[in-house]
Scaffold this active site. Structure first.
Site, PDB file in Angstrom:
ATOM      1  N   ARG A  12       0.836  -1.199   0.000  1.00  0.00           N
ATOM      2  CA  ARG A  12       0.000   0.000   0.000  1.00  0.00           C
ATOM      3  C   ARG A  12       0.881   1.265   0.000  1.00  0.00           C
ATOM      4  NH1 ARG A  12      -1.068   4.885   1.573  1.00  0.00           N
ATOM      5  NH2 ARG A  12      -0.490   4.339   3.712  1.00  0.00           N
ATOM      6  N   CYS A 239       6.595  10.053  -1.135  1.00  0.00           N
ATOM      7  CA  CYS A 239       5.529  10.842  -0.519  1.00  0.00           C
ATOM      8  C   CYS A 239       5.167  11.930  -1.508  1.00  0.00           C
ATOM      9  CB  CYS A 239       5.993  11.456   0.799  1.00  0.00           C
ATOM     10  SG  CYS A 239       4.780  12.586   1.502  1.00  0.00           S
TER      11      CYS A 239
END
Ligand code: ZN
Length: 301
Positions: A12, A239
């Site tokens: 994930r 990110c």
């Protein structure tokens, strides 16, 4: 021998920020490799709007095909009640929710303020607990925010205090360095402070290696009493709010560090390395992890 649980988050958190897409079958194979290496908790998918996160659009199908065995727990990320209902229907054993520790990052990431997110958590917790699922909440950007800069420890402890109020206390609270800015003394202080305000919750650490402090931070969290650490095979990921971000700390590098330091992880290093190499092959690149290049020490017979 002291021990710690490593939560495999490559399926994930890792894959979500990679350019290359894995097919559903490849995701299932990745999770199978992690389980074969000894992973007992795996963040398998997120149940968010597939328009926002197309990489996770096959969450239900991935869950349907996963290997099942006693003691093996799959975590689904959900950011609202609808997501929690989907995660539960798909067979997730645990529901993970995220509260961001700064209001600016929270509005950008969740489209809601911290206070609104805490209200959402109460509704998510009610859904998950009614279905008998374990719950965890990740406090993201707990060590620094890409928009607001420093995040005070009092901000993190006050979120932890709100989380555990009343019926909705999660089984576990994770402190996450989402943009990889923390250093070990900060980690030690944060885990000690949250332990004080939320003594009944398990504590988990989530570190990114953006400034090469991820493994040192993980070690500090372990020493400060964290019962679990997130890691990603090969150290894949990134990110979206930190352009130069590298991924999560590499599972196999973390296993090497901890096992050689006398901390049992329950994971097999050689299998972890093989899984990281497999993953690099699927992503078409060399993964950031070091062990898959350097190999273990002493060399395996
Ligand atoms: Zn992360």
């Amino acid at each position: 021998m002291p021990s710690i649980e490593i939560v495999e988050v490559s399926p994930r958190d890792g894959l979500q920020s990679e350019q290359a897409r894995l097919t559903t079958a490849e995701k299932v194979e990745l999770i199978g490799l992690a389980v074969a290496a000894g992973a007992r908790r795996v963040e398998a998918a997120s149940f968010v709007n597939p328009k926002r996160v197309p990489q996770m659009a096959d969450a239900e199908e991935v869950m349907r095909q996963l290997p099942r065995s006693a003691g093996l727990s799959y975590i689904g990320l959900a950011l609202n009640e609808r997501g929690a209902e989907r995660a539960i229907a798909a067979g997730c054993d645990e529901v993970n929710f995220v509260v961001v520790a700064s209001d600016t990052f929270s509005r950008r990431n969740q489209g809601a303020t911290i206070a609104e997110t805490l209200d959402r958590w109460r509704r998510v917790a009610a859904v998950a607990k009614a279905a008998g699922r374990r719950t965890s909440v990740t406090i993201a950007a707990a060590f620094g925010c890409p928009f607001e800069g420093e995040v005070g420890l009092d901000q993190v402890t006050s979120i932890a205090e709100s989380l555990i109020e009343g019926e909705s206390a999660p089984d576990e609270i994770a402190l996450a360095d989402s943009i990889g800015v923390g250093v070990p003394p900060q980690v030690t202080a944060a885990f000690e402070a949250v332990r004080q305000v939320a003594p009944a919750a398990k504590l988990r650490g989530h570190f990114h290696n953006t400034r090469n402090t991820g493994l040192a931070n993980a070690f500090a969290a372990q020493a400060a009493g964290a019962q679990a650490l997130d890691a990603s095979l090969g150290g894949i990921g990134g990110c979206p709010f930190a352009p130069a971000a590298t991924g999560n700390i590499p599972t196999e590098d973390l296993v090497y560090l901890l096992e050689r330091s006398g901390v049992d992880t329950g994971l097999d290093l050689q299998r972890g390395i093989a899984a990281a190499q497999w993953l690099g092959g699927k992503l078409g690149k060399r993964v950031p992890g070091m062990l898959e290049k350097a190999g273990p020490f002493p060399a395996a017979a």
